[in-house]
Design a protein around this motif. Structure first.
Motif, PDB file in Angstrom:
ATOM      1  N   MET A 164       0.832  -1.194   0.000  1.00 57.66           N
ATOM      2  CA  MET A 164       0.000   0.000   0.000  1.00 57.66           C
ATOM      3  C   MET A 164       0.876   1.257   0.000  1.00 57.66           C
ATOM      4  O   MET A 164       1.963   1.266   0.547  1.00 57.66           O
ATOM      5  CB  MET A 164      -0.902   0.032   1.233  1.00 57.66           C
ATOM      6  N   GLN A 165       0.361   2.299  -0.619  1.00 60.90           N
ATOM      7  CA  GLN A 165       1.029   3.599  -0.628  1.00 60.90           C
ATOM      8  C   GLN A 165       0.210   4.571   0.214  1.00 60.90           C
ATOM      9  O   GLN A 165      -1.019   4.608   0.120  1.00 60.90           O
ATOM     10  CB  GLN A 165       1.137   4.139  -2.053  1.00 60.90           C
ATOM     11  N   ILE A 166       0.890   5.356   1.048  1.00 57.27           N
ATOM     12  CA  ILE A 166       0.218   6.334   1.894  1.00 57.27           C
ATOM     13  C   ILE A 166       0.749   7.715   1.539  1.00 57.27           C
ATOM     14  O   ILE A 166       1.963   7.951   1.534  1.00 57.27           O
ATOM     15  CB  ILE A 166       0.455   6.034   3.386  1.00 57.27           C
ATOM     16  N   ARG A 170      -5.323  12.178   3.987  1.00 63.17           N
ATOM     17  CA  ARG A 170      -4.400  11.045   3.880  1.00 63.17           C
ATOM     18  C   ARG A 170      -5.054  10.002   2.982  1.00 63.17           C
ATOM     19  O   ARG A 170      -6.178   9.557   3.242  1.00 63.17           O
ATOM     20  CB  ARG A 170      -4.097  10.437   5.243  1.00 63.17           C
ATOM     21  N   ARG A 171      -4.355   9.621   1.925  1.00 62.87           N
ATOM     22  CA  ARG A 171      -4.848   8.596   1.015  1.00 62.87           C
ATOM     23  C   ARG A 171      -4.035   7.322   1.195  1.00 62.87           C
ATOM     24  O   ARG A 171      -2.798   7.353   1.192  1.00 62.87           O
ATOM     25  CB  ARG A 171      -4.794   9.075  -0.435  1.00 62.87           C
ATOM     26  N   ASP A 187      -9.087   0.895  -1.124  1.00 63.71           N
ATOM     27  CA  ASP A 187      -8.383   2.135  -0.838  1.00 63.71           C
ATOM     28  C   ASP A 187      -9.094   2.856   0.300  1.00 63.71           C
ATOM     29  O   ASP A 187     -10.272   2.591   0.591  1.00 63.71           O
ATOM     30  CB  ASP A 187      -8.356   3.046  -2.063  1.00 63.71           C
ATOM     31  N   ALA A 188      -8.397   3.800   0.942  1.00 63.42           N
ATOM     32  CA  ALA A 188      -8.980   4.538   2.055  1.00 63.42           C
ATOM     33  C   ALA A 188      -8.647   6.023   1.955  1.00 63.42           C
ATOM     34  O   ALA A 188      -7.599   6.409   1.426  1.00 63.42           O
ATOM     35  CB  ALA A 188      -8.504   3.975   3.392  1.00 63.42           C
ATOM     36  N   LEU A 189      -9.562   6.829   2.473  1.00 67.26           N
ATOM     37  CA  LEU A 189      -9.393   8.275   2.553  1.00 67.26           C
ATOM     38  C   LEU A 189      -9.684   8.692   3.990  1.00 67.26           C
ATOM     39  O   LEU A 189     -10.771   8.434   4.511  1.00 67.26           O
ATOM     40  CB  LEU A 189     -10.364   8.974   1.598  1.00 67.26           C
ATOM     41  N   VAL A 190      -8.696   9.306   4.628  1.00 63.98           N
ATOM     42  CA  VAL A 190      -8.855   9.828   5.987  1.00 63.98           C
ATOM     43  C   VAL A 190      -8.606  11.323   5.900  1.00 63.98           C
ATOM     44  O   VAL A 190      -7.634  11.753   5.274  1.00 63.98           O
ATOM     45  CB  VAL A 190      -7.848   9.183   6.963  1.00 63.98           C
TER      46      VAL A 190
END
Length: 267
Positions: free
Chosen positions: A1-3, A19-20, A58-61
């Protein structure tokens, strides 16, 4: 994963800190995390990364206005601040990032905002998870705030929060306390329209020992949404299930999301 961390313009001179968390080959909708009143990107700890890894999504914070490096918010908060966050600012952020399908995961005030967003954004929201969401102020909510106010004055909790909120610490704490103690805000809170508009699968979670909300918060939310919602009460758990029982909550949400995503595929 890439942050990756970044600032994203969302109109009216406002930028939101984001933050992706992204996979090379992501599955399903983007997981969007909505933090509590005294929360932030950092205060989610490793929970978003663990859930993103477990689901393959994927996530979005992100930090709402007034938090972290996001633009300032106007204080005192208006009575409809939750409605604006869920129906205006979050859709703008998703539009700017080109994100079409999401699963919303909200904690406390973030859970309340997630309910509004799910009602406002229609089929763009594929699934909804709330933890300790509120749709009104109950006696535990108000008693919990009184206790927190005493701790803020008498213990080191202000210094601990200052590590995350810096010079905004007092403003954020006072904004949270002021609006939730305002009887005008209590009278103005009406989630019925938003709940009735939610059509996606929803899992409404609360700790059995939640110090800020009665069990009826959950049952009333589920009743307002209808057949697509399910309630979950976690034993020996307080207001922050994702921090107190991280692995259990990751497994619970992962199972829910994966089953609902699969149902979507079959349909």
């Amino acid at each position: 994963m890439q942050i990756r961390d970044m600032l994203v313009p969302v109109g009216e001179g406002v930028e939101l800190e984001v933050r992706r968390i992204q996979h090379h080959d992501p599955k399903g909708p983007v997981l969007v995390f909505l933090h509590e009143s005294l929360g932030s990107i950092a205060l989610w700890r490793k929970f978003p990364e663990k859930l993103a890894r477990a689901t393959g999504c994927d996530a979005l914070v992100y930090n709402r206005r007034g938090y972290g490096h996001s633009s300032d918010e106007i204080l005192p908060r208006p009575y409809d601040f939750q409605e604006k966050e869920g129906s205006v600012w979050l859709p703008r952020l998703l539009d700017e990032l080109g994100i079409e399908r999401v699963a919303l995961i909200g904690h406390s005030d973030g859970g309340s905002i997630a309910l509004i967003a799910a009602g406002a954004m229609g089929d763009r929201v594929q699934a909804l998870v709330t933890m300790a969401a509120h749709i009104y102020a109950d006696h535990l909510t108000l008693a919990g705030m009184e206790e927190m106010a005493a701790r803020y004055r008498e213990t080191d909790i202000r210094e601990r929060l200052e590590r995350y909120h810096g010079h905004r610490t007092d403003d954020l704490f006072n904004a949270w306390q002021t609006v939730w103690r305002d009887e005008g805000f209590h009278a103005a809170m009406d989630f019925s329209v938003w709940l009735a508009a939610i059509e996606c699968p929803a899992m409404i979670i609360q700790g059995e020992n939640d110090e800020y909300g009665v069990p009826e918060q959950v049952t009333d939310i589920v009743a307002g949404i209808g057949a697509s919602a399910r309630e979950v009460f976690l034993e020996d758990t307080g207001h922050s299930p994702h921090l107190e029982k991280t692995d259990q909550v990751v497994a619970l949400i992962c199972g829910f999301l994966c089953s609902e995503i699969e149902l979507k595929k079959q349909n």
